[in-house]
Design a protein around this motif. Sequence first.
Motif, PDB file in Angstrom:
ATOM      1  N   UNK A  54      10.285 -13.511  12.672  1.00 30.22           N
ATOM      2  CA  UNK A  54      10.273 -12.056  12.864  1.00 30.22           C
ATOM      3  C   UNK A  54      11.567 -11.372  12.414  1.00 30.22           C
ATOM      4  N   UNK A  55      12.610 -12.170  12.220  1.00 29.24           N
ATOM      5  CA  UNK A  55      13.908 -11.564  11.868  1.00 29.24           C
ATOM      6  C   UNK A  55      13.800 -10.866  10.511  1.00 29.24           C
ATOM      7  N   UNK A  56      14.142  -9.579  10.439  1.00 32.25           N
ATOM      8  CA  UNK A  56      14.003  -8.840   9.182  1.00 32.25           C
ATOM      9  C   UNK A  56      15.094  -9.243   8.189  1.00 32.25           C
ATOM     10  N   UNK A  57      14.684  -9.838   7.092  1.00 28.04           N
ATOM     11  CA  UNK A  57      15.634 -10.352   6.088  1.00 28.04           C
ATOM     12  C   UNK A  57      15.820  -9.309   5.003  1.00 28.04           C
ATOM     13  N   UNK A  58      17.058  -9.049   4.644  1.00 28.65           N
ATOM     14  CA  UNK A  58      17.318  -8.005   3.647  1.00 28.65           C
ATOM     15  C   UNK A  58      16.856  -8.453   2.263  1.00 28.65           C
ATOM     16  N   UNK A  59      16.513  -7.457   1.458  1.00 31.84           N
ATOM     17  CA  UNK A  59      16.106  -7.656   0.069  1.00 31.84           C
ATOM     18  C   UNK A  59      17.169  -8.441  -0.697  1.00 31.84           C
ATOM     19  N   UNK A  60      18.440  -8.149  -0.398  1.00 35.40           N
ATOM     20  CA  UNK A  60      19.535  -8.801  -1.120  1.00 35.40           C
ATOM     21  C   UNK A  60      19.508 -10.313  -0.917  1.00 35.40           C
ATOM     22  N   UNK A  61      19.253 -10.736   0.311  1.00 33.80           N
ATOM     23  CA  UNK A  61      19.195 -12.176   0.587  1.00 33.80           C
ATOM     24  C   UNK A  61      18.013 -12.794  -0.156  1.00 33.80           C
ATOM     25  N   UNK A  62      16.870 -12.124  -0.111  1.00 33.70           N
ATOM     26  CA  UNK A  62      15.671 -12.663  -0.762  1.00 33.70           C
ATOM     27  C   UNK A  62      15.854 -12.739  -2.278  1.00 33.70           C
ATOM     28  N   UNK A  63      16.495 -11.715  -2.864  1.00 28.98           N
ATOM     29  CA  UNK A  63      16.760 -11.728  -4.308  1.00 28.98           C
ATOM     30  C   UNK A  63      17.719 -12.849  -4.687  1.00 28.98           C
ATOM     31  N   UNK A  64      18.781 -12.966  -3.905  1.00 31.12           N
ATOM     32  CA  UNK A  64      19.843 -13.915  -4.229  1.00 31.12           C
ATOM     33  C   UNK A  64      19.344 -15.357  -4.117  1.00 31.12           C
ATOM     34  N   UNK A  65      18.454 -15.542  -3.162  1.00 28.85           N
ATOM     35  CA  UNK A  65      17.894 -16.864  -2.909  1.00 28.85           C
ATOM     36  C   UNK A  65      17.213 -17.424  -4.159  1.00 28.85           C
ATOM     37  N   UNK A  66      16.708 -16.500  -5.004  1.00 33.71           N
ATOM     38  CA  UNK A  66      16.043 -16.945  -6.238  1.00 33.71           C
ATOM     39  C   UNK A  66      17.053 -17.415  -7.282  1.00 33.71           C
ATOM     40  N   UNK A  67      18.299 -16.973  -7.117  1.00 34.35           N
ATOM     41  CA  UNK A  67      19.309 -17.270  -8.131  1.00 34.35           C
ATOM     42  C   UNK A  67      20.255 -18.399  -7.746  1.00 34.35           C
ATOM     43  N   UNK A  68      20.594 -18.495  -6.461  1.00 32.53           N
ATOM     44  CA  UNK A  68      21.532 -19.542  -6.044  1.00 32.53           C
ATOM     45  C   UNK A  68      20.984 -20.258  -4.821  1.00 32.53           C
ATOM     46  N   UNK A  69      21.641 -21.352  -4.501  1.00 30.85           N
ATOM     47  CA  UNK A  69      21.245 -22.147  -3.358  1.00 30.85           C
ATOM     48  C   UNK A  69      21.755 -21.485  -2.080  1.00 30.85           C
ATOM     49  N   UNK A  70      20.903 -20.700  -1.425  1.00 35.10           N
ATOM     50  CA  UNK A  70      21.329 -19.893  -0.288  1.00 35.10           C
ATOM     51  C   UNK A  70      20.491 -20.246   0.936  1.00 35.10           C
ATOM     52  N   UNK A  71      21.149 -20.515   2.048  1.00 38.52           N
ATOM     53  CA  UNK A  71      20.423 -20.796   3.276  1.00 38.52           C
ATOM     54  C   UNK A  71      20.104 -19.462   3.960  1.00 38.52           C
ATOM     55  N   UNK A  72      18.843 -19.052   3.860  1.00 31.24           N
ATOM     56  CA  UNK A  72      18.439 -17.734   4.343  1.00 31.24           C
ATOM     57  C   UNK A  72      18.717 -17.569   5.838  1.00 31.24           C
ATOM     58  N   UNK A  73      18.330 -18.542   6.642  1.00 32.15           N
ATOM     59  CA  UNK A  73      18.479 -18.349   8.081  1.00 32.15           C
ATOM     60  C   UNK A  73      19.919 -18.499   8.559  1.00 32.15           C
TER      61      UNK A  73
END
Lengths: 327, 327
Positions: B237-256
């Motif tokens: 349910x945690x609202x994830x920002x667009x920036x995190x979702x976009x960046x996740x496609x480009x680099x190895x990013x742990x969203x949570x």
Amino acid sequence: VKKLSDLGERKAIECITQILSKGNIAVGPGDDCAAIEFGDEYLLITTDMVSEKTHIPKQMTPSQLGWFIVAINLSDIAAKGGKPLGLVLSFGMPKDTTQEFLEEVTKGANKCARKFGTYIVGGDMKEASDLFLCGTAFGRVKKDEFMSRKGAKPGDVVAVTGKLGRAAAGYYALKNNMQDEEIMKGLVEPFPRLDEGRKLAVVKIVTSCMDISDGLSSSLYQLKDLNNIGFEIEQEKIPISKEVLDLQKQINLDVYESVLHFGGDYELLITIPPDKFEKAVSSVKKVGISLTNIGKVVEKNAIIIVANSRKKILENKGYEHFKSHDF
Amino acid sequence: VKKLSDLGERKAIECITQILSKGNIAVGPGDDCAAIEFGDEYLLITTDMVSEKTHIPKQMTPSQLGWFIVAINLSDIAAKGGKPLGLVLSFGMPKDTTQEFLEEVTKGANKCARKFGTYIVGGDMKEASDLFLCGTAFGRVKKDEFMSRKGAKPGDVVAVTGKLGRAAAGYYALKNNMQDEEIMKGLVEPFPRLDEGRKLAVVKIVTSCMDISDGLSSSLYQLKDLNNIGFEIEQEKIPISKEVLDLQKQINLDVYESVLHFGGDYELLITIPPDKFEKAVSSVKKVGISLTNIGKVVEKNAIIIVANSRKKILENKGYEHFKSHDF
């Protein structure tokens, strides 16, 4: 390219002030405190910081450091006739600072706040290369009791609370490695003139007021520029502290340099119509402090000092940051 | 001998808090702001500093630096439902700082203050080895509109304003040398939720509130300890920002990791009785921002996170000074 070391603290602050938007602030940058309308009162806010590089002699104990940051902020509230409501403190401290040091600083700060009837209500702390302390004090004053820096008029008496040169005496004692804690206190444990400020405020007769932490000459020049007036100061009337007189017997000390230019004394400098001066003296005497007439406000926009019946222009010295310091 | 590096910022602040005398302060250290009685209102005061050593990425422009110090202080006023009255700023700056740098910092600070309807009313400046900025914001709020950190009750909905992870996205973009100014803004140009805080305050239905600048997990743990309750948070349910979702496609990013632990997002975390949640949502929507239900307050004094229908204890991470930093 201009650097801060070329500008000095005061010019740098002017440069900031010109950029800032002016709002519904009754009194903004350029006075001891900012004053903001809050019903029929002003909310007073002031901030003052000290850093290891410029302000903190090594002999100062952590507890004195805590006292100092609180006292110098309360002094600005005092100069406006305000009652303190509280303070917040922020510390920048190196990683290897001990818990004991932090506790002692906090105890000293708390002691000073309690001594003057107020509290430390919050703060922040961050890691830094050198030690610095940043304080913000806030207070309240009725609008008609607020003592502004603006308002001095030709003919007014110029007066100071207490005796001058205690900070200079403390400094020179330290520099000469004299282990005299009492003399040192004049430098590191200043007393904000809160009671005196309130007594002067309630009688509503002061035309302008500021503290002389930058030094008497520097403070007079600030009032001169703000009010577009001048001063005639009688050097022999300036109340010299016992500490300066005692120290003068032991070391080579320039007495008038100490009381005119050194700075670090947290006394109040006021102007007041001559027919009301006695009332002011008796008001301040109620809290045990003297108020001394040291000269008068004149029309001509210059500051004259009279010594041995000879008049000359008073130099504008006083301590300024970025430009010089020698602790 | 214990050093600050052993204690960490939070323990060090606890140690200060224990020493300080408690007076007639309605809300003291331990909340986002101190609150002092002032007629039928509270005067809110908060102070927050940033230093080159711990907070300031080199890519941050001086103007962003000015914005930042104002924004993070206003965020604490926002979290209490307050209206800002003004700020004072203090700068510690090396001698060789340019006038232009000082001017840009000031312009950025002024811009942020004006954006949120307030003013910078004073300040101080001293020489220091490294750059630091210290801000104090003050504001006002009616007593019955004050949103305390205390008051969360089992059964309450837990909610956050806006979307999380913008600061983390900015940080990881910087670390990966991506020249994306928009993403970077999430880290260096935060928006204090003043309008949102006011909207929530006037409806008087929030049981507790704080900003999540220390990170969501750290903030939840602070509320848990203060209120002696627990939380059950639903990760999906945690609202994830667009920036995190976009960046996740480009680099190895742990969203949570980014939304739960990173910190630096200046959103509000609130608790609210379930039957009043819809009213809160529509209040906040008036200023264009979402309010998202992310879980509930429970009786058991622990924080559970539910992900993929599995429950586990939420880690308490979040940024702490003195202990670690890696800008």
